[in-house]
Design a protein around this motif. Sequence first.
Motif, PDB file in Angstrom:
ATOM      1  N   SER A 270      13.355  16.889  37.706  1.00 16.18           N
ATOM      2  CA  SER A 270      14.282  16.024  36.987  1.00 16.18           C
ATOM      3  C   SER A 270      15.287  16.841  36.181  1.00 16.18           C
ATOM      4  O   SER A 270      16.481  16.519  36.128  1.00 16.18           O
ATOM      5  N   ALA A 271      14.812  17.914  35.548  1.00  9.27           N
ATOM      6  CA  ALA A 271      15.701  18.764  34.762  1.00  9.27           C
ATOM      7  C   ALA A 271      16.780  19.379  35.646  1.00  9.27           C
ATOM      8  O   ALA A 271      17.956  19.434  35.267  1.00  9.27           O
ATOM      9  N   ARG A 272      16.388  19.836  36.823  1.00 10.73           N
ATOM     10  CA  ARG A 272      17.375  20.437  37.720  1.00 10.73           C
ATOM     11  C   ARG A 272      18.420  19.414  38.144  1.00 10.73           C
ATOM     12  O   ARG A 272      19.612  19.718  38.220  1.00 10.73           O
ATOM     13  N   GLN A 273      17.978  18.197  38.390  1.00  9.36           N
ATOM     14  CA  GLN A 273      18.908  17.135  38.753  1.00  9.36           C
ATOM     15  C   GLN A 273      19.885  16.870  37.608  1.00  9.36           C
ATOM     16  O   GLN A 273      21.094  16.706  37.824  1.00  9.36           O
ATOM     17  N   GLN A 274      19.384  16.830  36.383  1.00  8.85           N
ATOM     18  CA  GLN A 274      20.249  16.585  35.229  1.00  8.85           C
ATOM     19  C   GLN A 274      21.226  17.743  35.000  1.00  8.85           C
ATOM     20  O   GLN A 274      22.376  17.524  34.609  1.00  8.85           O
ATOM     21  N   LEU A 275      20.778  18.960  35.235  1.00 11.01           N
ATOM     22  CA  LEU A 275      21.673  20.108  35.097  1.00 11.01           C
ATOM     23  C   LEU A 275      22.848  20.005  36.068  1.00 11.01           C
ATOM     24  O   LEU A 275      23.982  20.375  35.735  1.00 11.01           O
ATOM     25  N   ALA A 276      22.575  19.500  37.259  1.00 13.32           N
ATOM     26  CA  ALA A 276      23.610  19.422  38.284  1.00 13.32           C
ATOM     27  C   ALA A 276      24.526  18.222  38.087  1.00 13.32           C
ATOM     28  O   ALA A 276      25.704  18.276  38.457  1.00 13.32           O
ATOM     29  N   GLU A 277      24.003  17.131  37.497  1.00 12.56           N
ATOM     30  CA  GLU A 277      24.746  15.877  37.527  1.00 12.56           C
ATOM     31  C   GLU A 277      25.200  15.362  36.169  1.00 12.56           C
ATOM     32  O   GLU A 277      25.899  14.355  36.104  1.00 12.56           O
ATOM     33  N   THR A 278      24.808  16.015  35.075  1.00 11.09           N
ATOM     34  CA  THR A 278      25.203  15.542  33.751  1.00 11.09           C
ATOM     35  C   THR A 278      25.804  16.693  32.948  1.00 11.09           C
ATOM     36  O   THR A 278      25.755  17.856  33.349  1.00 11.09           O
ATOM     37  N   THR A 279      26.371  16.340  31.813  1.00 12.62           N
ATOM     38  CA  THR A 279      26.929  17.344  30.897  1.00 12.62           C
ATOM     39  C   THR A 279      26.006  17.592  29.709  1.00 12.62           C
ATOM     40  O   THR A 279      26.405  18.211  28.727  1.00 12.62           O
ATOM     41  N   ARG A 280      24.773  17.114  29.782  1.00 10.44           N
ATOM     42  CA  ARG A 280      23.822  17.356  28.709  1.00 10.44           C
ATOM     43  C   ARG A 280      23.602  18.852  28.525  1.00 10.44           C
ATOM     44  O   ARG A 280      23.642  19.618  29.491  1.00 10.44           O
ATOM     45  N   THR A 281      23.335  19.256  27.306  1.00 13.43           N
ATOM     46  CA  THR A 281      23.024  20.656  27.047  1.00 13.43           C
ATOM     47  C   THR A 281      21.622  20.971  27.554  1.00 13.43           C
ATOM     48  O   THR A 281      20.806  20.067  27.788  1.00 13.43           O
ATOM     49  N   VAL A 282      21.340  22.254  27.688  1.00 17.17           N
ATOM     50  CA  VAL A 282      20.014  22.666  28.123  1.00 17.17           C
ATOM     51  C   VAL A 282      18.955  22.170  27.139  1.00 17.17           C
ATOM     52  O   VAL A 282      17.879  21.707  27.535  1.00 17.17           O
ATOM     53  N   CYS A 283      19.273  22.234  25.857  1.00 21.70           N
ATOM     54  CA  CYS A 283      18.328  21.777  24.834  1.00 21.70           C
ATOM     55  C   CYS A 283      18.058  20.281  24.976  1.00 21.70           C
ATOM     56  O   CYS A 283      16.910  19.831  24.879  1.00 21.70           O
ATOM     57  N   GLN A 284      19.095  19.490  25.215  1.00 22.20           N
ATOM     58  CA  GLN A 284      18.927  18.045  25.372  1.00 22.20           C
ATOM     59  C   GLN A 284      18.078  17.714  26.592  1.00 22.20           C
ATOM     60  O   GLN A 284      17.227  16.831  26.552  1.00 22.20           O
ATOM     61  N   ILE A 285      18.309  18.435  27.670  1.00 25.12           N
ATOM     62  CA  ILE A 285      17.529  18.200  28.888  1.00 25.12           C
ATOM     63  C   ILE A 285      16.077  18.596  28.670  1.00 25.12           C
ATOM     64  O   ILE A 285      15.160  17.896  29.099  1.00 25.12           O
ATOM     65  N   ALA A 286      15.870  19.714  27.997  1.00 23.14           N
ATOM     66  CA  ALA A 286      14.501  20.162  27.722  1.00 23.14           C
ATOM     67  C   ALA A 286      13.730  19.086  26.967  1.00 23.14           C
ATOM     68  O   ALA A 286      12.583  18.762  27.300  1.00 23.14           O
TER      69      ALA A 286
END
Length: 341
Positions: A270-286
């Motif tokens: 899920s994190a990898r998908q969010q990294l590719a498709e959103t502008t969320r920061t790494v901290c927010q995704i974590a």
Amino acid sequence: MDPLSDVLRSVRLVGGIFLDAQFTAPWCVTANMSAEDCAQMLAAPTQLIAYHLVLQGSLLLEIPGEPWIRVGAGEVVLLPRNDPHLLASAAGLPPVRAGSLIQFAPEGGLARIRHGGGGAATRVICGFLGSEEGFNPLIASLPGVLTVDLGEAASRDWIEASLRFAANELAAGRFASSGTMSRLSELLLVEAVRHYAERLGEAEHGWLRGMKDPQIGRALALIHRDLGAAWSAEALASEVAMSRSAFMDRFTHLVGTPPIRYLTAWRLQSARQQLAETTRTVCQIAQAVGYESEAAFSRAFKRQFGLAPARWRSQSLERPAAALPAAAMTAEPLPDRLASD
């Protein structure tokens, strides 16, 4: 949430069509899709699923060592592990390598095969689903061959409309959108997987069998409903009214991996998908996928994918956009059932 639907949505497969084949009996070919067949859409696929949509006539398909399967007009056969296989009008015929028969369009359009002895005609559209993802419990749980009758598919209307759209686009000198073709290919997989899951016996094991088990299926639904929750084996066991030890044993037996390892793999997916498709920061995704610190998330992500999250995102943005093959479908008539308005 239905865990099967959730995981099917998260697979993120790219789909397309690369070959229009017309055979006349008697005929027999050996087939095996390669990465080159979908190179214009996927740079380096780690998973490939071949499929054949029979538009006219019928054929036999055989994976070496397995029984022949008959596929008729309006049916789709998918090969989740892209196994080499035979396609034929009848068993026992000498095969010809399909690759040697392919006629490539000079303008880069849809490749074609015209082959056979002049008898009964069979027309097949060959396509693929591909992914750069290295882990997916759904794909790993599938058999070597899946079939589905589009006449019985829940998404029949959408699938048939998409086939008509693609044919009409090409007839008008336009190309069907890559989004439409990917969605069509995904729906073919969805229908085949649902059909297969409905027929699973009680003695079967694997992710789909776990999904069908009342308690383990509920645990899978809970995990996918909120990947960021502070799940533990004890908490999941309590939610499904089982002891921790019994839950651990049954989950591992049916799904093939312990529950927390399964949870970790899907958090990172899920994190990898969010990294590719959103502008969320790494901290927010974590935080969204259940990690208390960015450092812990980064370490886990690098162990799984070989790169730190920020570097992985940077490289994914540098990749060229996927291009649709120059033609996605022939403009020749579809079968009456598919061509009717």
